[in-house]
Design a protein around this motif. Sequence first.
Motif, PDB file in Angstrom:
ATOM      1  N   TYR A 108       0.854  -1.179   0.000  1.00 14.45           N
ATOM      2  CA  TYR A 108       0.000   0.000   0.000  1.00 14.45           C
ATOM      3  C   TYR A 108       0.893   1.232   0.000  1.00 14.45           C
ATOM      4  O   TYR A 108       1.910   1.266   0.698  1.00 14.45           O
ATOM      5  CB  TYR A 108      -0.873   0.009   1.255  1.00 14.45           C
ATOM      6  CG  TYR A 108      -1.650   1.299   1.444  1.00 14.45           C
ATOM      7  CD1 TYR A 108      -2.888   1.476   0.847  1.00 14.45           C
ATOM      8  CD2 TYR A 108      -1.132   2.337   2.214  1.00 14.45           C
ATOM      9  CE1 TYR A 108      -3.600   2.657   1.011  1.00 14.45           C
ATOM     10  CE2 TYR A 108      -1.836   3.522   2.385  1.00 14.45           C
ATOM     11  CZ  TYR A 108      -3.065   3.680   1.780  1.00 14.45           C
ATOM     12  OH  TYR A 108      -3.761   4.852   1.934  1.00 14.45           O
ATOM     13  N   GLN A 109       0.521   2.212  -0.802  1.00 12.77           N
ATOM     14  CA  GLN A 109       1.253   3.470  -0.793  1.00 12.77           C
ATOM     15  C   GLN A 109       0.316   4.595  -1.175  1.00 12.77           C
ATOM     16  O   GLN A 109      -0.352   4.542  -2.214  1.00 12.77           O
ATOM     17  CB  GLN A 109       2.436   3.416  -1.764  1.00 12.77           C
ATOM     18  CG  GLN A 109       3.312   4.655  -1.719  1.00 12.77           C
ATOM     19  CD  GLN A 109       4.577   4.515  -2.551  1.00 12.77           C
ATOM     20  OE1 GLN A 109       4.799   3.495  -3.204  1.00 12.77           O
ATOM     21  NE2 GLN A 109       5.396   5.540  -2.535  1.00 12.77           N
ATOM     22  N   GLU A 110       0.261   5.601  -0.326  1.00 17.43           N
ATOM     23  CA  GLU A 110      -0.492   6.810  -0.629  1.00 17.43           C
ATOM     24  C   GLU A 110       0.500   7.831  -1.169  1.00 17.43           C
ATOM     25  O   GLU A 110       1.375   8.302  -0.439  1.00 17.43           O
ATOM     26  CB  GLU A 110      -1.191   7.342   0.621  1.00 17.43           C
ATOM     27  CG  GLU A 110      -2.098   8.515   0.328  1.00 17.43           C
ATOM     28  CD  GLU A 110      -2.855   8.993   1.552  1.00 17.43           C
ATOM     29  OE1 GLU A 110      -3.431  10.081   1.469  1.00 17.43           O
ATOM     30  OE2 GLU A 110      -2.862   8.287   2.573  1.00 17.43           O
ATOM     31  N   VAL A 111       0.383   8.131  -2.450  1.00 16.97           N
ATOM     32  CA  VAL A 111       1.311   9.036  -3.127  1.00 16.97           C
ATOM     33  C   VAL A 111       0.667  10.412  -3.220  1.00 16.97           C
ATOM     34  O   VAL A 111      -0.504  10.526  -3.591  1.00 16.97           O
ATOM     35  CB  VAL A 111       1.647   8.491  -4.537  1.00 16.97           C
ATOM     36  CG1 VAL A 111       2.527   9.470  -5.298  1.00 16.97           C
ATOM     37  CG2 VAL A 111       2.305   7.124  -4.434  1.00 16.97           C
ATOM     38  N   SER A 133       7.527   8.416  -6.970  1.00 18.75           N
ATOM     39  CA  SER A 133       6.972   9.095  -5.797  1.00 18.75           C
ATOM     40  C   SER A 133       8.086   9.738  -4.968  1.00 18.75           C
ATOM     41  O   SER A 133       9.231   9.277  -4.957  1.00 18.75           O
ATOM     42  CB  SER A 133       6.187   8.113  -4.925  1.00 18.75           C
ATOM     43  OG  SER A 133       7.065   7.228  -4.269  1.00 18.75           O
ATOM     44  N   GLU A 134       7.717  10.805  -4.292  1.00 19.09           N
ATOM     45  CA  GLU A 134       8.674  11.525  -3.452  1.00 19.09           C
ATOM     46  C   GLU A 134       9.315  10.581  -2.436  1.00 19.09           C
ATOM     47  O   GLU A 134      10.531  10.599  -2.240  1.00 19.09           O
ATOM     48  CB  GLU A 134       7.946  12.670  -2.743  1.00 19.09           C
ATOM     49  CG  GLU A 134       8.833  13.528  -1.886  1.00 19.09           C
ATOM     50  CD  GLU A 134       8.086  14.695  -1.260  1.00 19.09           C
ATOM     51  OE1 GLU A 134       8.749  15.695  -0.950  1.00 19.09           O
ATOM     52  OE2 GLU A 134       6.848  14.599  -1.069  1.00 19.09           O
ATOM     53  N   GLU A 135       8.521   9.707  -1.801  1.00 14.72           N
ATOM     54  CA  GLU A 135       9.041   8.797  -0.782  1.00 14.72           C
ATOM     55  C   GLU A 135      10.030   7.786  -1.368  1.00 14.72           C
ATOM     56  O   GLU A 135      11.079   7.525  -0.779  1.00 14.72           O
ATOM     57  CB  GLU A 135       7.894   8.041  -0.096  1.00 14.72           C
ATOM     58  CG  GLU A 135       6.909   8.920   0.636  1.00 14.72           C
ATOM     59  CD  GLU A 135       5.847   9.569  -0.252  1.00 14.72           C
ATOM     60  OE1 GLU A 135       5.108  10.411   0.263  1.00 14.72           O
ATOM     61  OE2 GLU A 135       5.767   9.247  -1.460  1.00 14.72           O
ATOM     62  N   PHE A 189      -2.322   9.659  -5.785  1.00  7.48           N
ATOM     63  CA  PHE A 189      -3.091   8.434  -6.021  1.00  7.48           C
ATOM     64  C   PHE A 189      -2.734   7.444  -4.932  1.00  7.48           C
ATOM     65  O   PHE A 189      -1.764   7.625  -4.198  1.00  7.48           O
ATOM     66  CB  PHE A 189      -2.814   7.843  -7.412  1.00  7.48           C
ATOM     67  CG  PHE A 189      -1.369   7.507  -7.671  1.00  7.48           C
ATOM     68  CD1 PHE A 189      -0.866   6.233  -7.420  1.00  7.48           C
ATOM     69  CD2 PHE A 189      -0.496   8.467  -8.176  1.00  7.48           C
ATOM     70  CE1 PHE A 189       0.461   5.927  -7.661  1.00  7.48           C
ATOM     71  CE2 PHE A 189       0.835   8.168  -8.417  1.00  7.48           C
ATOM     72  CZ  PHE A 189       1.307   6.897  -8.164  1.00  7.48           C
ATOM     73  N   ILE A 190      -3.538   6.418  -4.828  1.00  4.02           N
ATOM     74  CA  ILE A 190      -3.265   5.340  -3.876  1.00  4.02           C
ATOM     75  C   ILE A 190      -2.947   4.090  -4.676  1.00  4.02           C
ATOM     76  O   ILE A 190      -3.651   3.752  -5.625  1.00  4.02           O
ATOM     77  CB  ILE A 190      -4.469   5.103  -2.936  1.00  4.02           C
ATOM     78  CG1 ILE A 190      -4.613   6.308  -2.008  1.00  4.02           C
ATOM     79  CG2 ILE A 190      -4.291   3.800  -2.143  1.00  4.02           C
ATOM     80  CD1 ILE A 190      -5.795   6.238  -1.074  1.00  4.02           C
ATOM     81  N   GLU A 191      -1.856   3.453  -4.292  1.00  4.29           N
ATOM     82  CA  GLU A 191      -1.467   2.192  -4.921  1.00  4.29           C
ATOM     83  C   GLU A 191      -1.693   1.081  -3.906  1.00  4.29           C
ATOM     84  O   GLU A 191      -1.184   1.143  -2.785  1.00  4.29           O
ATOM     85  CB  GLU A 191       0.003   2.257  -5.344  1.00  4.29           C
ATOM     86  CG  GLU A 191       0.401   1.132  -6.235  1.00  4.29           C
ATOM     87  CD  GLU A 191       1.725   1.387  -6.936  1.00  4.29           C
ATOM     88  OE1 GLU A 191       2.200   0.449  -7.565  1.00  4.29           O
ATOM     89  OE2 GLU A 191       2.269   2.499  -6.847  1.00  4.29           O
ATOM     90  N   GLN A 192      -2.482   0.112  -4.296  1.00  5.09           N
ATOM     91  CA  GLN A 192      -2.777  -1.034  -3.423  1.00  5.09           C
ATOM     92  C   GLN A 192      -2.812  -2.274  -4.301  1.00  5.09           C
ATOM     93  O   GLN A 192      -3.671  -2.391  -5.166  1.00  5.09           O
ATOM     94  CB  GLN A 192      -4.136  -0.841  -2.728  1.00  5.09           C
ATOM     95  CG  GLN A 192      -4.567  -2.013  -1.877  1.00  5.09           C
ATOM     96  CD  GLN A 192      -3.877  -2.045  -0.524  1.00  5.09           C
ATOM     97  OE1 GLN A 192      -3.991  -1.131   0.250  1.00  5.09           O
ATOM     98  NE2 GLN A 192      -3.161  -3.113  -0.252  1.00  5.09           N
ATOM     99  N   SER A 236       6.577  -4.195   3.281  1.00  3.98           N
ATOM    100  CA  SER A 236       5.167  -4.164   3.639  1.00  3.98           C
ATOM    101  C   SER A 236       4.862  -2.873   4.411  1.00  3.98           C
ATOM    102  O   SER A 236       5.663  -2.427   5.241  1.00  3.98           O
ATOM    103  CB  SER A 236       4.818  -5.392   4.483  1.00  3.98           C
ATOM    104  OG  SER A 236       3.423  -5.519   4.649  1.00  3.98           O
ATOM    105  N   TYR A 237       3.740  -2.280   4.128  1.00  6.27           N
ATOM    106  CA  TYR A 237       3.367  -0.962   4.639  1.00  6.27           C
ATOM    107  C   TYR A 237       3.632  -0.794   6.141  1.00  6.27           C
ATOM    108  O   TYR A 237       4.235   0.182   6.569  1.00  6.27           O
ATOM    109  CB  TYR A 237       1.885  -0.688   4.315  1.00  6.27           C
ATOM    110  CG  TYR A 237       1.385   0.634   4.808  1.00  6.27           C
ATOM    111  CD1 TYR A 237       1.770   1.815   4.170  1.00  6.27           C
ATOM    112  CD2 TYR A 237       0.539   0.717   5.912  1.00  6.27           C
ATOM    113  CE1 TYR A 237       1.323   3.040   4.625  1.00  6.27           C
ATOM    114  CE2 TYR A 237       0.086   1.941   6.368  1.00  6.27           C
ATOM    115  CZ  TYR A 237       0.480   3.101   5.718  1.00  6.27           C
ATOM    116  OH  TYR A 237       0.035   4.312   6.162  1.00  6.27           O
TER     117      TYR A 237
END
Length: 179
Positions: free
Chosen positions: A25-28, A142-144, A46-49, A107-108
Amino acid sequence: MEKVVYKKLNKEDIKLSLFNDFNRYQEVKKCWRKENNKWILKDISFIEQWGENEYNFLVKCLINTIETGGVVLGAFCNCSLVGFASVENSFFGSENQYLQLSSLHTSYEYRGNGIGKQLFSIACDEAKDLGAKKLYISSHSSEESQNFYKAVGCVEAIEYNKKLVEDEPCDCQLEYVLR
């Protein structure tokens, strides 16, 4: 956090059930884009799941990595997969200096505990053992993700892999010199 165990996985380890407890899971909120030869951080959210389709595709890819002489690494906490990385065994670049780090995910719930950094370090050792001079990463923009790769010492790739750019045109093309 419990102790994390890192190990090289074999073909028999790679099955859908390996990812039962893994949360990709990643909230970008922001992504890097190259415009007029300059990198710009843009508001792209966007959200990647990942779901079953993505994990089924991943299993095929990771099995292929092992079958073609590459390496798949797993990080486990309490017998559950909490991170993984893969290095392909197909050299490219003007001097065949690159091997690709084709995946690196934590993992998140386990991010921020050094698991990704440890997997990256082990992947570098594996790539070096295979004969690479540099690790090539076609990375999420993504920034992260970019902050992570910068923190471990990656820089923009000197040579871009045309196929990887075509496959993921929004990715950032990075490299890491293996010492």
